[in-house]
Scaffold this motif. Structure first.
Motif, PDB file in Angstrom:
ATOM      1  N   GLU A 153     -44.148  83.216 -35.514  1.00  0.00           N
ATOM      2  CA  GLU A 153     -45.552  83.219 -35.091  1.00  0.00           C
ATOM      3  C   GLU A 153     -45.859  84.464 -34.266  1.00  0.00           C
ATOM      4  O   GLU A 153     -46.901  85.107 -34.453  1.00  0.00           O
ATOM      5  CB  GLU A 153     -45.849  81.963 -34.275  1.00  0.00           C
ATOM      6  N   ALA A 154     -44.965  84.832 -33.370  1.00  0.00           N
ATOM      7  CA  ALA A 154     -45.190  86.019 -32.539  1.00  0.00           C
ATOM      8  C   ALA A 154     -45.225  87.286 -33.401  1.00  0.00           C
ATOM      9  O   ALA A 154     -46.051  88.182 -33.167  1.00  0.00           O
ATOM     10  CB  ALA A 154     -44.094  86.125 -31.480  1.00  0.00           C
ATOM     11  N   GLN A 155     -44.348  87.382 -34.397  1.00  0.00           N
ATOM     12  CA  GLN A 155     -44.350  88.543 -35.283  1.00  0.00           C
ATOM     13  C   GLN A 155     -45.632  88.598 -36.111  1.00  0.00           C
ATOM     14  O   GLN A 155     -46.189  89.679 -36.320  1.00  0.00           O
ATOM     15  CB  GLN A 155     -43.123  88.499 -36.211  1.00  0.00           C
ATOM     16  N   GLU A 191     -40.765  82.712 -33.009  1.00  0.00           N
ATOM     17  CA  GLU A 191     -40.597  84.152 -33.248  1.00  0.00           C
ATOM     18  C   GLU A 191     -41.406  84.593 -34.462  1.00  0.00           C
ATOM     19  O   GLU A 191     -42.009  85.665 -34.456  1.00  0.00           O
ATOM     20  CB  GLU A 191     -39.113  84.486 -33.440  1.00  0.00           C
ATOM     21  N   PRO A 241     -60.423  86.322 -32.059  1.00  0.00           N
ATOM     22  CA  PRO A 241     -59.659  87.576 -31.919  1.00  0.00           C
ATOM     23  C   PRO A 241     -60.541  88.699 -31.383  1.00  0.00           C
ATOM     24  O   PRO A 241     -61.720  88.798 -31.713  1.00  0.00           O
ATOM     25  CB  PRO A 241     -59.227  87.874 -33.351  1.00  0.00           C
ATOM     26  N   GLY A 247     -51.808  90.626 -37.023  1.00  0.00           N
ATOM     27  CA  GLY A 247     -53.069  90.293 -36.373  1.00  0.00           C
ATOM     28  C   GLY A 247     -53.545  88.882 -36.677  1.00  0.00           C
ATOM     29  O   GLY A 247     -54.745  88.611 -36.605  1.00  0.00           O
ATOM     30  N   TYR A 248     -52.637  87.986 -37.031  1.00  0.00           N
ATOM     31  CA  TYR A 248     -53.030  86.601 -37.314  1.00  0.00           C
ATOM     32  C   TYR A 248     -53.432  85.900 -36.024  1.00  0.00           C
ATOM     33  O   TYR A 248     -52.922  86.189 -34.952  1.00  0.00           O
ATOM     34  CB  TYR A 248     -51.871  85.834 -37.943  1.00  0.00           C
ATOM     35  N   ARG A 259     -48.554  87.418 -35.269  1.00  0.00           N
ATOM     36  CA  ARG A 259     -49.650  87.806 -34.378  1.00  0.00           C
ATOM     37  C   ARG A 259     -49.625  89.304 -34.065  1.00  0.00           C
ATOM     38  O   ARG A 259     -50.647  89.972 -34.119  1.00  0.00           O
ATOM     39  CB  ARG A 259     -49.588  87.022 -33.074  1.00  0.00           C
ATOM     40  N   SER A 260     -48.439  89.838 -33.763  1.00  0.00           N
ATOM     41  CA  SER A 260     -48.383  91.245 -33.351  1.00  0.00           C
ATOM     42  C   SER A 260     -48.478  92.203 -34.535  1.00  0.00           C
ATOM     43  O   SER A 260     -49.181  93.201 -34.469  1.00  0.00           O
ATOM     44  CB  SER A 260     -47.103  91.508 -32.568  1.00  0.00           C
ATOM     45  N   ARG A 261     -47.802  91.919 -35.621  1.00  0.00           N
ATOM     46  CA  ARG A 261     -47.794  92.843 -36.747  1.00  0.00           C
ATOM     47  C   ARG A 261     -49.001  92.706 -37.661  1.00  0.00           C
ATOM     48  O   ARG A 261     -49.542  93.695 -38.133  1.00  0.00           O
ATOM     49  CB  ARG A 261     -46.535  92.641 -37.587  1.00  0.00           C
TER      50      ARG A 261
END
Length: 134
Positions: free
Chosen positions: A82-84, A80, A98, A90-91, A86-88
């Motif tokens: 990692e997903a945050q 979770e 990317p 842009g990692y 990526r989405s917030r």
């Protein structure tokens, strides 16, 4: 004269008081009892209302604690996090490429005002002069 004494005794009645005085004394006793009961009753009702309000507030806070505990458990999961990220933020992971897709949008009058919000007036003026007439 013994007869007059009996008439007076018959009209005075209980405790030597007339019926009007007895009624006034009874009314005074009833008022005293009402005032004696009124204050504790008012306090009781006020405390019951306060208890109901505190109980409701406690239920709201318990629901908030439960919601925050669920969110803490969800955010303790590394996937979770990692997903945050990526989405917030842009990692991307090392080795990933990317891509950012931006769609062109013609600004309308509301969007132009929103774009100029917080920008000093002289910068807006300079931008309009530099872009020229459209």
């Amino acid at each position: 004269m013994p007869r007059a004494r009996g008439v007076v005794a018959a009209t005075t009645g209980f405790l030597g008081l007339s019926s009007t005085r007895r009624a006034a004394a009874l009314a005074l006793v009833v008022c005293a009892l009402a005032l004696t009961v009124a204050v504790p009753l008012r306090n009781y009702v006020a405390q019951r209302q306060e208890l109901a309000a505190v109980s409701e507030q406690q239920q709201v806070l318990a629901a908030e604690v439960a919601r925050l505990a669920q969110e803490r458990a969800r955010l303790s999961d590394p996937a979770e996090i990692e997903a945050q990220a990526r989405s917030r933020l842009g990692y991307v992971m090392p080795g990933e490429v990317p891509y950012v897709v931006q769609l062109p949008v013609a600004p309308g009058p509301d969007q132009a005002d929103a774009a100029n919000a917080g920008v000093p007036w002289y910068r807006v003026l300079w931008r309009e002069v530099a872009e020229g007439p459209q």
